[in-house]
Design a protein around this motif. Structure first.
Motif, PDB file in Angstrom:
ATOM      1  N   ASP A 112       9.086 -16.913  -0.809  1.00  0.00           N
ATOM      2  CA  ASP A 112      10.233 -16.795  -1.717  1.00  0.00           C
ATOM      3  C   ASP A 112      10.288 -15.440  -2.413  1.00  0.00           C
ATOM      4  OD1 ASP A 112      11.118 -19.649  -1.503  1.00  0.00           O
ATOM      5  OD2 ASP A 112       9.128 -20.000  -2.365  1.00  0.00           O
ATOM      6  N   ALA A 113       9.155 -14.754  -2.439  1.00  0.00           N
ATOM      7  CA  ALA A 113       9.101 -13.440  -3.090  1.00  0.00           C
ATOM      8  C   ALA A 113       7.971 -12.613  -2.509  1.00  0.00           C
ATOM      9  CB  ALA A 113       8.904 -13.591  -4.595  1.00  0.00           C
ATOM     10  N   ILE A 114       8.206 -11.312  -2.419  1.00  0.00           N
ATOM     11  CA  ILE A 114       7.178 -10.366  -2.014  1.00  0.00           C
ATOM     12  C   ILE A 114       6.902  -9.460  -3.204  1.00  0.00           C
ATOM     13  CG2 ILE A 114       6.594  -8.405  -0.532  1.00  0.00           C
ATOM     14  CD1 ILE A 114       8.276  -9.657   1.665  1.00  0.00           C
ATOM     15  N   MET A 115       5.620  -9.329  -3.553  1.00  0.00           N
ATOM     16  CA  MET A 115       5.202  -8.491  -4.675  1.00  0.00           C
ATOM     17  C   MET A 115       4.362  -7.322  -4.181  1.00  0.00           C
ATOM     18  SD  MET A 115       4.032 -11.416  -7.422  1.00  0.00           S
ATOM     19  CE  MET A 115       4.005 -10.256  -8.808  1.00  0.00           C
ATOM     20  N   SER A 116       4.486  -6.201  -4.893  1.00  0.00           N
ATOM     21  CA  SER A 116       3.690  -5.030  -4.528  1.00  0.00           C
ATOM     22  C   SER A 116       3.498  -4.138  -5.753  1.00  0.00           C
ATOM     23  CB  SER A 116       4.378  -4.244  -3.405  1.00  0.00           C
ATOM     24  OG  SER A 116       3.541  -3.212  -2.929  1.00  0.00           O
ATOM     25  N   ASP A 117       2.695  -3.099  -5.573  1.00  0.00           N
ATOM     26  CA  ASP A 117       2.422  -2.150  -6.647  1.00  0.00           C
ATOM     27  C   ASP A 117       2.060  -0.814  -6.017  1.00  0.00           C
ATOM     28  OD1 ASP A 117       2.001  -1.093  -9.152  1.00  0.00           O
ATOM     29  OD2 ASP A 117       0.099  -2.102  -9.519  1.00  0.00           O
ATOM     30  N   LYS A 118       1.950   0.223  -6.841  1.00  0.00           N
ATOM     31  CA  LYS A 118       1.584   1.540  -6.324  1.00  0.00           C
ATOM     32  C   LYS A 118       0.250   1.482  -5.597  1.00  0.00           C
ATOM     33  CE  LYS A 118       2.142   5.372  -8.577  1.00  0.00           C
ATOM     34  NZ  LYS A 118       3.142   6.103  -7.769  1.00  0.00           N
ATOM     35  N   TRP A 119       0.145   2.246  -4.526  1.00  0.00           N
ATOM     36  CA  TRP A 119      -1.122   2.314  -3.803  1.00  0.00           C
ATOM     37  C   TRP A 119      -2.139   3.160  -4.563  1.00  0.00           C
ATOM     38  CZ3 TRP A 119       1.163   3.539   1.735  1.00  0.00           C
ATOM     39  CH2 TRP A 119       1.708   2.361   2.262  1.00  0.00           C
ATOM     40  N   ILE A 120      -1.652   4.204  -5.212  1.00  0.00           N
ATOM     41  CA  ILE A 120      -2.539   5.085  -5.966  1.00  0.00           C
ATOM     42  C   ILE A 120      -2.134   5.014  -7.432  1.00  0.00           C
ATOM     43  CG2 ILE A 120      -3.504   7.391  -6.169  1.00  0.00           C
ATOM     44  CD1 ILE A 120      -3.914   6.135  -3.414  1.00  0.00           C
ATOM     45  N   SER A 121      -2.959   4.361  -8.229  1.00  0.00           N
ATOM     46  CA  SER A 121      -2.656   4.198  -9.647  1.00  0.00           C
ATOM     47  C   SER A 121      -3.282   5.315 -10.464  1.00  0.00           C
ATOM     48  CB  SER A 121      -3.186   2.848 -10.151  1.00  0.00           C
ATOM     49  OG  SER A 121      -2.564   1.785  -9.479  1.00  0.00           O
ATOM     50  N   MET A 122      -2.729   5.512 -11.676  1.00  0.00           N
ATOM     51  CA  MET A 122      -3.251   6.522 -12.583  1.00  0.00           C
ATOM     52  C   MET A 122      -4.733   6.266 -12.874  1.00  0.00           C
ATOM     53  SD  MET A 122      -1.987   7.306 -16.470  1.00  0.00           S
ATOM     54  CE  MET A 122      -0.285   7.165 -15.958  1.00  0.00           C
ATOM     55  N   GLY A 123      -5.546   7.275 -12.670  1.00  0.00           N
ATOM     56  CA  GLY A 123      -6.974   7.151 -12.967  1.00  0.00           C
ATOM     57  C   GLY A 123      -7.804   6.670 -11.797  1.00  0.00           C
ATOM     58  N   ASP A 124      -7.165   6.360 -10.655  1.00  0.00           N
ATOM     59  CA  ASP A 124      -7.901   5.919  -9.472  1.00  0.00           C
ATOM     60  C   ASP A 124      -8.834   7.023  -8.981  1.00  0.00           C
ATOM     61  OD1 ASP A 124      -6.879   3.425  -9.330  1.00  0.00           O
ATOM     62  OD2 ASP A 124      -5.771   3.685  -7.466  1.00  0.00           O
ATOM     63  N   LYS A 125     -10.101   6.704  -8.808  1.00  0.00           N
ATOM     64  CA  LYS A 125     -11.063   7.656  -8.285  1.00  0.00           C
ATOM     65  C   LYS A 125     -11.342   7.297  -6.830  1.00  0.00           C
ATOM     66  CE  LYS A 125     -13.136   8.425 -12.828  1.00  0.00           C
ATOM     67  NZ  LYS A 125     -14.361   8.340 -13.668  1.00  0.00           N
ATOM     68  N   VAL A 126     -10.387   7.648  -5.976  1.00  0.00           N
ATOM     69  CA  VAL A 126     -10.469   7.283  -4.563  1.00  0.00           C
ATOM     70  C   VAL A 126     -10.102   8.474  -3.687  1.00  0.00           C
ATOM     71  CG1 VAL A 126      -9.890   4.856  -5.003  1.00  0.00           C
ATOM     72  CG2 VAL A 126      -8.062   6.488  -4.551  1.00  0.00           C
ATOM     73  N   ASN A 127     -10.412   8.336  -2.414  1.00  0.00           N
ATOM     74  CA  ASN A 127      -9.953   9.296  -1.417  1.00  0.00           C
ATOM     75  C   ASN A 127      -8.507   8.931  -1.098  1.00  0.00           C
ATOM     76  OD1 ASN A 127      -9.264  10.440   1.169  1.00  0.00           O
ATOM     77  ND2 ASN A 127     -11.446  10.858   1.485  1.00  0.00           N
ATOM     78  N   VAL A 128      -7.564   9.659  -1.650  1.00  0.00           N
ATOM     79  CA  VAL A 128      -6.139   9.320  -1.545  1.00  0.00           C
ATOM     80  C   VAL A 128      -5.677   9.238  -0.098  1.00  0.00           C
ATOM     81  CG1 VAL A 128      -3.798  10.086  -2.086  1.00  0.00           C
ATOM     82  CG2 VAL A 128      -5.594  10.279  -3.806  1.00  0.00           C
ATOM     83  N   LYS A 129      -6.026  10.222   0.702  1.00  0.00           N
ATOM     84  CA  LYS A 129      -5.605  10.250   2.106  1.00  0.00           C
ATOM     85  C   LYS A 129      -6.136   9.039   2.853  1.00  0.00           C
ATOM     86  CE  LYS A 129      -5.507  13.309   6.149  1.00  0.00           C
ATOM     87  NZ  LYS A 129      -5.958  14.633   6.688  1.00  0.00           N
ATOM     88  N   GLN A 130      -7.388   8.699   2.624  1.00  0.00           N
ATOM     89  CA  GLN A 130      -8.027   7.555   3.290  1.00  0.00           C
ATOM     90  C   GLN A 130      -7.379   6.243   2.851  1.00  0.00           C
ATOM     91  OE1 GLN A 130     -12.331   7.492   2.966  1.00  0.00           O
ATOM     92  NE2 GLN A 130     -12.394   5.278   3.197  1.00  0.00           N
ATOM     93  N   LYS A 131      -7.085   6.120   1.562  1.00  0.00           N
ATOM     94  CA  LYS A 131      -6.498   4.892   1.051  1.00  0.00           C
ATOM     95  C   LYS A 131      -5.084   4.686   1.594  1.00  0.00           C
ATOM     96  CE  LYS A 131      -5.888   2.174  -3.164  1.00  0.00           C
ATOM     97  NZ  LYS A 131      -5.997   2.150  -4.646  1.00  0.00           N
TER      98      LYS A 131
END
Length: 307
Positions: free
Chosen positions: A221-240
């Motif tokens: 009935d609904a699809i939910m989502s959010d940003k893949w890269i959030s503020m303060g994320d300490k990740v490899n952006v390209k890999q994520k």
């Protein structure tokens, strides 16, 4: 004293009452009189202190306006305005000062541990405006938005696709507390909190982990989502982003859901990443309703906390 820290910590009936109060207050809201006090509340002549270690557009605006409409006032402080967490003053002493000057506090921070520590020291209500673990205010407004567009959320089917983050954790808690099915589809390495999933399992929550996002959204009935890269994320952006590329909410995904399915997003959004422009700006999108409903949800939360 009522803290609003996580949906899992509040009785189901209380959460339902808060949503219904948000609906009731929304009916009396006038967009032309944004700071009018329409009726009395527990926040009348009270002060809400808003502490932002992590900035936000919607949280700042909705809480500030909500308090004004309830007949109260606000003060905003950010990390540079106070000693909290800097070692210059103990958190115990800071909590005493906050408690003496304020009636209620909204804390938006990176660390959930900091939120819990502060909640144990304050003698006034504390609201979780967002942490790295959860975002309960957002999910309360999401339930309100769903019910305005689709009717009761009880027994509904909702899919979360993309990054398994703090909002996903609150969505899991919401699914248990409001009795709806939640299909979660995230790539390996980006799953939501195991602790939250275990809690939901103990509560017999209808939580399904489905690796294939196409299967997760089928008939929902609904699809939910959010940003893949959030503020303060300490990740490899390209890999994520590479890991999440097949989890975009786009026309193909929406076509697999029910014909009248809605698309929900926390905002801010990155068009072309977690969602295509045609979906977020299309007829099935209710993201702007979600943003507006933060105001009405916040009013009900504040009033409940001060009861």
């Amino acid at each position: 004293m009522n803290h609003f820290l996580d949906l899992s910590q509040i009785d189901k009936k209380e959460l339902r009452n808060i949503v219904e109060e948000a609906k009731r207050r929304k009916k009396k809201y006038s967009i032309k009189k944004k700071v009018s006090v329409t009726e009395s509340s527990n926040a009348q002549d009270k002060l809400l202190l808003m502490i932002f270690e992590k900035p936000s557009t919607r949280t700042r605006l909705s809480f500030d306006l909500a308090m004004r409409q309830l007949g109260g006032q606000t003060i905003v402080m950010n990390a540079n305005d106070m000693h909290l967490g800097k070692g210059e003053e103990s958190i115990e002493d800071t909590a005493k000062v906050i408690s003496s000057f304020s009636d209620i506090v909204m804390f938006r921070t990176f660390s959930h541990k900091s939120l819990l520590e502060l909640s144990n020291l304050l003698n006034i209500p504390l609201i979780n405006g967002l942490t790295d673990h959860s975002h309960p205010c957002q999910l309360l407004s999401d339930v309100l938005t769903f019910e305005e567009n689709k009717g009761s959320i009880k027994g509904a089917k909702v899919a979360w696709i993309g990054d398994g983050n703090n909002v996903t954790n609150s969505a899991i808690e919401a699914a248990v507390q409001f009795d709806f099915q939640l299909n979660i589809s995230c790539p390996k390495g980006y799953m939501p909190s195991k602790k939250t999933l275990d809690w939901a399992d103990k509560k017999n929550g209808k939580i399904n982990i489905i690796q294939d996002p196409k299967k997760a959204v089928a008939g929902v009935d609904a699809i939910m989502s959010d940003k893949w890269i959030s503020m303060g994320d300490k990740v490899n952006v390209k890999q994520k982003k590479k890991a999440l590329k097949d989890y975009q909410a786009n026309k193909k995904m929406m076509n697999l859901a029910s014909k009248d399915a809605i698309f929900m997003h926390v905002l801010p959004a990155a068009r072309g990443e977690e969602v295509s422009a045609e979906i977020i700006d299309g007829k099935q999108s209710v993201v702007w309703h979600q943003a507006e409903n933060r105001l009405h949800g916040q009013k009900a939360i504040i009033d409940w906390c001060l009861d």
